[in-house]
Motif scaffolding. Structure first.
Motif, PDB file in Angstrom:
ATOM      1  N   LEU A   1      35.726   8.316  34.098  1.00 25.40           N
ATOM      2  CA  LEU A   1      36.106   9.730  34.217  1.00 25.40           C
ATOM      3  C   LEU A   1      35.219  10.530  33.315  1.00 25.40           C
ATOM      4  N   VAL A   2      35.044  10.067  32.105  1.00 22.94           N
ATOM      5  CA  VAL A   2      34.273  10.920  30.942  1.00 22.94           C
ATOM      6  C   VAL A   2      32.780  11.076  31.380  1.00 22.94           C
ATOM      7  N   ILE A   3      32.304   9.842  31.881  1.00 31.47           N
ATOM      8  CA  ILE A   3      31.103   9.771  32.222  1.00 31.47           C
ATOM      9  C   ILE A   3      30.730  10.645  33.313  1.00 31.47           C
TER      10      ILE A   3
ATOM     11  N   GLY B   1      33.762  -4.265  31.100  1.00 26.30           N
ATOM     12  CA  GLY B   1      33.370  -3.030  31.893  1.00 26.30           C
ATOM     13  C   GLY B   1      33.892  -1.753  31.504  1.00 26.30           C
ATOM     14  N   LEU B   2      33.774  -0.916  32.584  1.00 24.37           N
ATOM     15  CA  LEU B   2      34.234   0.651  32.071  1.00 24.37           C
ATOM     16  C   LEU B   2      35.514   0.717  32.622  1.00 24.37           C
ATOM     17  N   SER B   3      36.573   1.225  31.744  1.00 26.55           N
ATOM     18  CA  SER B   3      37.952   1.638  32.438  1.00 26.55           C
ATOM     19  C   SER B   3      37.829   2.759  33.234  1.00 26.55           C
ATOM     20  N   LYS B   4      38.875   3.250  33.861  1.00 26.53           N
ATOM     21  CA  LYS B   4      38.745   4.489  34.776  1.00 26.53           C
ATOM     22  C   LYS B   4      38.655   5.606  33.882  1.00 26.53           C
ATOM     23  N   GLN B   5      39.287   5.602  32.735  1.00 29.41           N
ATOM     24  CA  GLN B   5      39.101   6.659  31.698  1.00 29.41           C
ATOM     25  C   GLN B   5      37.801   6.964  31.254  1.00 29.41           C
TER      26      GLN B   5
ATOM     27  N   GLU C   1      22.963  22.194  48.282  1.00 26.49           N
ATOM     28  CA  GLU C   1      21.807  21.215  48.651  1.00 26.49           C
ATOM     29  C   GLU C   1      20.764  21.619  47.545  1.00 26.49           C
ATOM     30  N   GLN C   2      20.548  22.859  47.178  1.00 31.60           N
ATOM     31  CA  GLN C   2      19.482  23.176  46.265  1.00 31.60           C
ATOM     32  C   GLN C   2      20.094  22.754  44.790  1.00 31.60           C
ATOM     33  N   ALA C   3      21.210  23.068  44.656  1.00 33.48           N
ATOM     34  CA  ALA C   3      21.651  22.501  43.293  1.00 33.48           C
ATOM     35  C   ALA C   3      21.777  21.005  43.133  1.00 33.48           C
ATOM     36  N   ASP C   4      21.934  20.450  44.143  1.00 31.93           N
ATOM     37  CA  ASP C   4      21.963  18.940  44.337  1.00 31.93           C
ATOM     38  C   ASP C   4      20.550  18.261  43.812  1.00 31.93           C
ATOM     39  N   VAL C   5      19.537  18.991  44.439  1.00 23.97           N
ATOM     40  CA  VAL C   5      18.167  18.448  44.119  1.00 23.97           C
ATOM     41  C   VAL C   5      17.897  19.054  42.681  1.00 23.97           C
ATOM     42  N   GLU C   6      18.232  20.133  42.292  1.00 24.83           N
ATOM     43  CA  GLU C   6      17.940  20.644  40.844  1.00 24.83           C
ATOM     44  C   GLU C   6      18.690  19.936  39.742  1.00 24.83           C
ATOM     45  N   SER C   7      19.775  19.233  40.266  1.00 26.38           N
ATOM     46  CA  SER C   7      20.715  19.031  38.973  1.00 26.38           C
ATOM     47  C   SER C   7      20.703  17.381  39.026  1.00 26.38           C
ATOM     48  N   ARG C   8      19.614  16.942  39.618  1.00 31.56           N
ATOM     49  CA  ARG C   8      19.465  15.486  39.544  1.00 31.56           C
ATOM     50  C   ARG C   8      19.077  15.014  38.355  1.00 31.56           C
ATOM     51  N   GLU C   9      18.016  15.491  37.608  1.00 27.66           N
ATOM     52  CA  GLU C   9      17.489  14.829  36.449  1.00 27.66           C
ATOM     53  C   GLU C   9      18.633  15.467  35.187  1.00 27.66           C
ATOM     54  N   PRO C  10      18.838  16.589  35.169  1.00 30.61           N
ATOM     55  CA  PRO C  10      19.766  16.774  33.979  1.00 30.61           C
ATOM     56  C   PRO C  10      21.387  16.063  34.133  1.00 30.61           C
ATOM     57  N   LEU C  11      21.791  16.052  35.333  1.00 32.41           N
ATOM     58  CA  LEU C  11      23.038  15.291  35.585  1.00 32.41           C
ATOM     59  C   LEU C  11      22.837  13.675  35.224  1.00 32.41           C
ATOM     60  N   GLU C  12      21.678  13.152  35.655  1.00 31.59           N
ATOM     61  CA  GLU C  12      21.387  11.770  35.298  1.00 31.59           C
ATOM     62  C   GLU C  12      21.395  11.849  33.696  1.00 31.59           C
ATOM     63  N   ALA C  13      20.533  12.462  33.117  1.00 31.83           N
ATOM     64  CA  ALA C  13      20.602  12.557  31.651  1.00 31.83           C
ATOM     65  C   ALA C  13      21.648  12.766  30.697  1.00 31.83           C
ATOM     66  N   ALA C  14      22.618  13.630  31.201  1.00 34.94           N
ATOM     67  CA  ALA C  14      24.019  13.782  30.656  1.00 34.94           C
ATOM     68  C   ALA C  14      24.685  12.615  30.942  1.00 34.94           C
ATOM     69  N   MET C  15      24.839  12.072  32.144  1.00 36.34           N
ATOM     70  CA  MET C  15      25.666  10.847  32.631  1.00 36.34           C
ATOM     71  C   MET C  15      25.170   9.611  31.825  1.00 36.34           C
TER      72      MET C  15
ATOM     73  N   ALA D   1      23.554   9.630  28.870  1.00 38.39           N
ATOM     74  CA  ALA D   1      23.838   9.894  27.210  1.00 38.39           C
ATOM     75  C   ALA D   1      25.397   9.544  26.969  1.00 38.39           C
ATOM     76  N   LYS D   2      26.178  10.091  27.828  1.00 34.84           N
ATOM     77  CA  LYS D   2      27.624   9.918  27.538  1.00 34.84           C
ATOM     78  C   LYS D   2      27.985   8.102  27.935  1.00 34.84           C
ATOM     79  N   THR D   3      27.388   7.480  28.957  1.00 30.79           N
ATOM     80  CA  THR D   3      27.387   5.916  28.953  1.00 30.79           C
ATOM     81  C   THR D   3      26.891   5.266  27.805  1.00 30.79           C
ATOM     82  N   LYS D   4      25.447   5.511  27.321  1.00 28.32           N
ATOM     83  CA  LYS D   4      25.059   4.982  26.119  1.00 28.32           C
ATOM     84  C   LYS D   4      26.151   5.291  25.066  1.00 28.32           C
ATOM     85  N   GLN D   5      26.843   6.415  24.708  1.00 29.72           N
ATOM     86  CA  GLN D   5      27.948   6.635  23.812  1.00 29.72           C
ATOM     87  C   GLN D   5      29.001   5.568  23.892  1.00 29.72           C
ATOM     88  N   ILE D   6      29.418   5.574  25.218  1.00 29.67           N
ATOM     89  CA  ILE D   6      30.672   4.921  25.363  1.00 29.67           C
ATOM     90  C   ILE D   6      30.409   3.239  24.934  1.00 29.67           C
ATOM     91  N   ILE D   7      29.347   2.856  25.350  1.00 29.53           N
ATOM     92  CA  ILE D   7      28.758   1.306  25.318  1.00 29.53           C
ATOM     93  C   ILE D   7      28.676   1.226  23.848  1.00 29.53           C
TER      94      ILE D   7
END
Length: 143
Positions: A29-31, A22-26, A113-127, A129-135
């Motif tokens: 945190l990075v993701i 699995g993923l460690s706490k660290q 709320e506006q930032a939450d809606v607007e950030s969903r796709e870029p946030l998901e893409a960043a997370m 990408a970082k998850t794939k890198q760690i895996i």
């Protein structure tokens, strides 16, 4: 046989063994920090800025990331900046009381709320990408 003396199956089993931990706490945190940075990038321009004031600290300056024990991250206004209540009022709105006892509702700007809606796709893409890198690092791939 691979250069390290392991067959393809042994490499696969080794990779699965590393991934099964699995993923460690660290790593979490990075993701989550990658996602928090995206959210912060999107919300900062939406936070209202006061003009014509002598204050050294503005609401946008008090935005911070708080790391939680489970590896998640909260993005919000700091207590030290003493502006969080202003952020809530501006975001949610408030009721203004008149001298005659009546109330008028002041609508909020709903920038969180506006930032939450607007950030969903870029946030998901960043997370993602970082998850794939760690895996890939855990599995021994350098992609």
């Amino acid at each position: 046989m691979a250069e390290d003396g392991l067959t393809g199956f042994e490499n696969f089993e080794s990779s699965l063994s590393k991934l099964s931990s699995g993923l460690s706490k660290q790593e979490r945190l990075v993701i989550n920090n990658a996602g928090a940075n995206e959210f912060e990038r999107i919300i900062k321009p939406k936070i209202p800025k006061r003009k014509n004031t002598d204050e050294d600290v503005h609401l946008v300056d008090t935005l911070e990331h708080d790391e939680l024990p489970n590896g998640s991250i909260n993005v919000g206004f700091s207590k030290a900046g003493k502006k969080a209540y202003i952020g809530r009022l501006l975001n949610d709105g408030w009721d203004k009381r008149h001298k005659d006892g009546s109330y008028k509702h002041i609508n909020g700007l709903h920038f969180f709320e506006q930032a939450d809606v607007e950030s969903r796709e870029p946030l998901e893409a960043a997370m993602t990408a970082k998850t794939k890198q760690i895996i890939n690092q855990k599995a021994g791939h350098n992609l």
